[in-house]
Scaffold this active site. Structure first.
Site, PDB file in Angstrom:
ATOM      1  N   GLY A  71       5.320  -3.205  -2.577  1.00 30.42           N
ATOM      2  CA  GLY A  71       5.669  -1.688  -2.200  1.00 30.42           C
ATOM      3  C   GLY A  71       6.772  -1.822  -0.925  1.00 30.42           C
ATOM      4  O   GLY A  71       7.573  -1.098  -1.010  1.00 30.42           O
ATOM      5  N   THR A  72       6.302  -2.791  -0.054  1.00 34.83           N
ATOM      6  CA  THR A  72       7.245  -2.677   1.228  1.00 34.83           C
ATOM      7  C   THR A  72       8.673  -3.343   0.731  1.00 34.83           C
ATOM      8  O   THR A  72       9.881  -2.573   0.986  1.00 34.83           O
ATOM      9  CB  THR A  72       6.736  -3.710   2.112  1.00 34.83           C
ATOM     10  OG1 THR A  72       5.191  -3.629   2.518  1.00 34.83           O
ATOM     11  CG2 THR A  72       7.721  -4.045   3.200  1.00 34.83           C
ATOM     12  N   ASN A 140      -1.170   7.537   2.899  1.00 37.69           N
ATOM     13  CA  ASN A 140      -2.153   6.407   2.977  1.00 37.69           C
ATOM     14  C   ASN A 140      -3.392   6.824   3.868  1.00 37.69           C
ATOM     15  O   ASN A 140      -4.493   6.328   3.663  1.00 37.69           O
ATOM     16  CB  ASN A 140      -1.672   5.318   3.271  1.00 37.69           C
ATOM     17  CG  ASN A 140      -0.620   5.132   4.427  1.00 37.69           C
ATOM     18  OD1 ASN A 140       0.221   6.065   4.448  1.00 37.69           O
ATOM     19  ND2 ASN A 140      -0.834   4.292   5.378  1.00 37.69           N
ATOM     20  N   GLN A 168       0.467   5.005  -2.632  1.00 36.73           N
ATOM     21  CA  GLN A 168      -0.921   5.156  -2.741  1.00 36.73           C
ATOM     22  C   GLN A 168      -1.441   6.212  -3.771  1.00 36.73           C
ATOM     23  O   GLN A 168      -2.225   6.581  -4.022  1.00 36.73           O
ATOM     24  CB  GLN A 168      -1.261   6.268  -1.238  1.00 36.73           C
ATOM     25  CG  GLN A 168      -1.256   5.167  -0.159  1.00 36.73           C
ATOM     26  CD  GLN A 168      -2.522   3.993  -0.010  1.00 36.73           C
ATOM     27  OE1 GLN A 168      -3.471   4.366  -0.888  1.00 36.73           O
ATOM     28  NE2 GLN A 168      -2.339   2.984   0.533  1.00 36.73           N
ATOM     29  N   SER A 188       2.882  -0.241  -5.995  1.00 39.76           N
ATOM     30  CA  SER A 188       2.405  -1.594  -5.535  1.00 39.76           C
ATOM     31  C   SER A 188       1.316  -1.875  -6.396  1.00 39.76           C
ATOM     32  O   SER A 188       0.463  -1.216  -6.772  1.00 39.76           O
ATOM     33  CB  SER A 188       1.998  -1.555  -4.034  1.00 39.76           C
ATOM     34  OG  SER A 188       1.459  -2.684  -3.609  1.00 39.76           O
ATOM     35  N   HIS A 190      -1.442  -4.113  -5.642  1.00 38.26           N
ATOM     36  CA  HIS A 190      -2.527  -4.071  -5.139  1.00 38.26           C
ATOM     37  C   HIS A 190      -3.494  -2.933  -4.842  1.00 38.26           C
ATOM     38  O   HIS A 190      -4.630  -2.865  -4.535  1.00 38.26           O
ATOM     39  CB  HIS A 190      -2.810  -5.268  -3.900  1.00 38.26           C
ATOM     40  CG  HIS A 190      -2.236  -4.773  -2.764  1.00 38.26           C
ATOM     41  ND1 HIS A 190      -2.869  -4.498  -1.445  1.00 38.26           N
ATOM     42  CD2 HIS A 190      -0.624  -4.548  -2.487  1.00 38.26           C
ATOM     43  CE1 HIS A 190      -1.964  -3.777  -0.806  1.00 38.26           C
ATOM     44  NE2 HIS A 190      -0.768  -4.002  -1.004  1.00 38.26           N
ATOM     45  N   THR A 226      12.653 -16.147  -9.819  1.00 39.06           N
ATOM     46  CA  THR A 226      11.937 -16.147 -10.961  1.00 39.06           C
ATOM     47  C   THR A 226      10.609 -15.114 -11.061  1.00 39.06           C
ATOM     48  O   THR A 226       9.993 -14.876  -9.839  1.00 39.06           O
ATOM     49  CB  THR A 226      11.259 -17.461 -11.101  1.00 39.06           C
ATOM     50  OG1 THR A 226      12.494 -18.455 -11.211  1.00 39.06           O
ATOM     51  CG2 THR A 226      10.393 -18.021 -12.277  1.00 39.06           C
ATOM     52  N   CYS A 313      -2.151  -1.557   8.594  1.00 40.05           N
ATOM     53  CA  CYS A 313      -1.236  -2.389   9.018  1.00 40.05           C
ATOM     54  C   CYS A 313      -1.233  -1.949  10.537  1.00 40.05           C
ATOM     55  O   CYS A 313      -0.914  -2.829  11.428  1.00 40.05           O
ATOM     56  CB  CYS A 313       0.008  -1.822   8.577  1.00 40.05           C
ATOM     57  SG  CYS A 313       0.290  -1.963   6.705  1.00 40.05           S
TER      58      CYS A 313
HETATM   59  N1  PLP Z   1       3.605   2.397   1.113  1.00 40.24           N
HETATM   60  C1  PLP Z   1       2.459   2.953   1.197  1.00 40.24           C
HETATM   61  C2  PLP Z   1       2.119   4.462   1.489  1.00 40.24           C
HETATM   62  C3  PLP Z   1       1.218   2.012   1.500  1.00 40.24           C
HETATM   63  O1  PLP Z   1       0.100   2.612   1.771  1.00 40.24           O
HETATM   64  C4  PLP Z   1       1.260   0.462   1.521  1.00 40.24           C
HETATM   65  C5  PLP Z   1       0.421  -0.175   1.859  1.00 40.24           C
HETATM   66  O2  PLP Z   1      -0.309  -0.304   2.699  1.00 40.24           O
HETATM   67  C6  PLP Z   1       2.782   0.267   1.435  1.00 40.24           C
HETATM   68  C7  PLP Z   1       4.009   1.313   1.050  1.00 40.24           C
HETATM   69  C8  PLP Z   1       3.172  -1.247   1.103  1.00 40.24           C
HETATM   70  O3  PLP Z   1       2.833  -1.808   0.054  1.00 40.24           O
HETATM   71  P1  PLP Z   1       2.530  -3.293  -0.174  1.00 40.24           P
HETATM   72  O4  PLP Z   1       1.479  -3.832   0.703  1.00 40.24           O
HETATM   73  O5  PLP Z   1       2.497  -3.642  -1.561  1.00 40.24           O
HETATM   74  O6  PLP Z   1       3.919  -4.069   0.692  1.00 40.24           O
END
Ligand code: PLP
Length: 370
Positions: A71-72, A140, A168, A188, A190, A226, A313
């Protein structure tokens, strides 16, 4: 210690068995998806099956999916791309740090109920030139669902594009790209029961953002490197299971609400942030009056229960959650807030154990302070 009870699905969800099984099979497949021989074609097939499943979760065509490392990266690719096209970036004040730090941006305030202030968004868009708005589908920490379609309507009036961080929301509520009307959307693996380290950026047809990572032209030249074949396979399997499990997930609201009622009986002055707003069914952000969040997280950990202080985080840091600060919550209550997030493997006994542990931590803290 080994955690017996996992109530931290919003930090990362357990790997779904469908994802695990599919990944184990994929690990035995040798071949680079870009190779033309049979081995390569077998790996390519796995990537494209994964793409179809992820696309189905967002209601889009597979070609609209760009796989990323999570997601990041999807958020960074979207926002840096939009900024590089000369657009002013407006983001809600409660976005994930990966959005807040992706590029220079101005923060759109949120109301005390955790919902973005659409009037402020309208005013800010009127005051700037070509713009793009980034608004998450659901927060989140509080689970508060944002009024995306309304935000899109306002953005359209001002000619602005809209990016949505649906990391989320996906797998917890229906996330249909076209119904939301957004232009870019992040996912994302996970958070939906797939592995960490894989995600996707969904692009509306005709929306082009330059690649963040250059390389061998993978992902239609949108993301070099890749492909993470086992990761994409797990992401796809999780996406399919999540899509099939949306109704069951909505049912978690009954447990979450019962849990909150019980905690309010124990401590009527405890605040539950965002409670009056539409929320994800699994999320509760609860203040334990007078008890620092870090103390609670450690005490729950000792009791074998995993929860988070604010976003994962920012856990470990003493600062109160910026999300709660943006909602106007005072530092005292904000620094005593813990996030509980349930999921598909949560059972009634775990809710019961959490309530008991909450009560005993609260009482012990009260006795220690007396
Ligand atoms: N965006 C939100 C709202 C999230 O809660 C998170 C992860 O905590 C992310 C982005 C980041 O995703 P990733 O952990 O896959 O980089």
């Amino acid at each position: 210690m080994t955690q017996a009870i996992y109530l931290d699905y919003n930090a990362t969800a357990p790997l779904r068995s469908q994802a695990r099984d599919a990944m184990i099979r994929a690990l035995s497949v040798t071949g680079n998806p870009s190779s033309v021989h049979g081995f390569g074609r077998a790996a390519r097939r796995l990537v494209e099956e994964g793409r179809e499943a992820v696309a189905a979760l967002a209601g889009v065509a597979p070609a609209q999916i760009v796989f990323t490392s999570g997601g990041t990266e999807a958020n960074a690719m979207a926002l840096r791309g939009l900024a590089s096209a000369g657009r002013t970036i407006l983001v809600s004040a409660i976005e994930h740090p990966s959005v807040l730090t992706a590029t220079a941006s101005a923060a759109v305030p949120v109301r005390p109920d955790g919902v973005v202030d659409l009037g402020a968004l309208d005013g800010m868009l009127a005051a700037c030139g070509p713009a793009a708005v980034s608004l998450m589908a659901a927060n989140n920490e509080t689970g508060v669902i944002q009024p995306l379609s309304d935000a899109v309507e306002i953005a359209r009036r001002h000619g602005a594009l809209v990016h949505c961080d649906a990391v989320q929301a996906a797998g917890k509520i229906a996330v249909d790209f076209d119904s939301l009307g957004v232009d870019l959307l992040s996912l994302s693996g996970h958070k939906i029961g797939g592995p960490p380290g894989v995600g996707a950026l969904v692009l509306r047809d005709g929306v082009v953002v330059p690649p963040l990572i250059l390389g061998g032209g993978q992902e239609r030249s949108r993301r070099g490197g890749t492909e993470n074949v086992p990761g994409i396979v797990g992401f796809g399997a999780a996406a399919e299971a999540a899509r099939n499990g949306l109704d069951a997930f909505a049912g978690l609201a009954a447990w979450r609400d019962a849990l909150e009622r019980r905690l309010l009986e124990i401590s009527p002055e405890a605040a539950i942030f965002g409670r009056r707003s539409p929320r994800l069914a699994n999320t509760s952000c609860i203040e334990m009056p007078g008890v620092p969040a870090e103390t609670q997280v450690m005490a729950f950990d000792l009791a074998g229960i995993a929860v988070s202080a604010g976003s994962a985080c920012s856990s470990g840091k003493v600062a109160a959650s910026p999300v709660l600060a943006a909602m106007g919550v005072a530092e005292g209550p904000a620094s005593s807030a813990v996030r509980v997030s349930l999921g598909w493997d949560t059972d009634a006994g775990e809710i019961e154990a959490f309530v008991k542990a909450w009560s005993s931590i609260f009482q012990r803290a009260g006795a220690a302070a007396a």
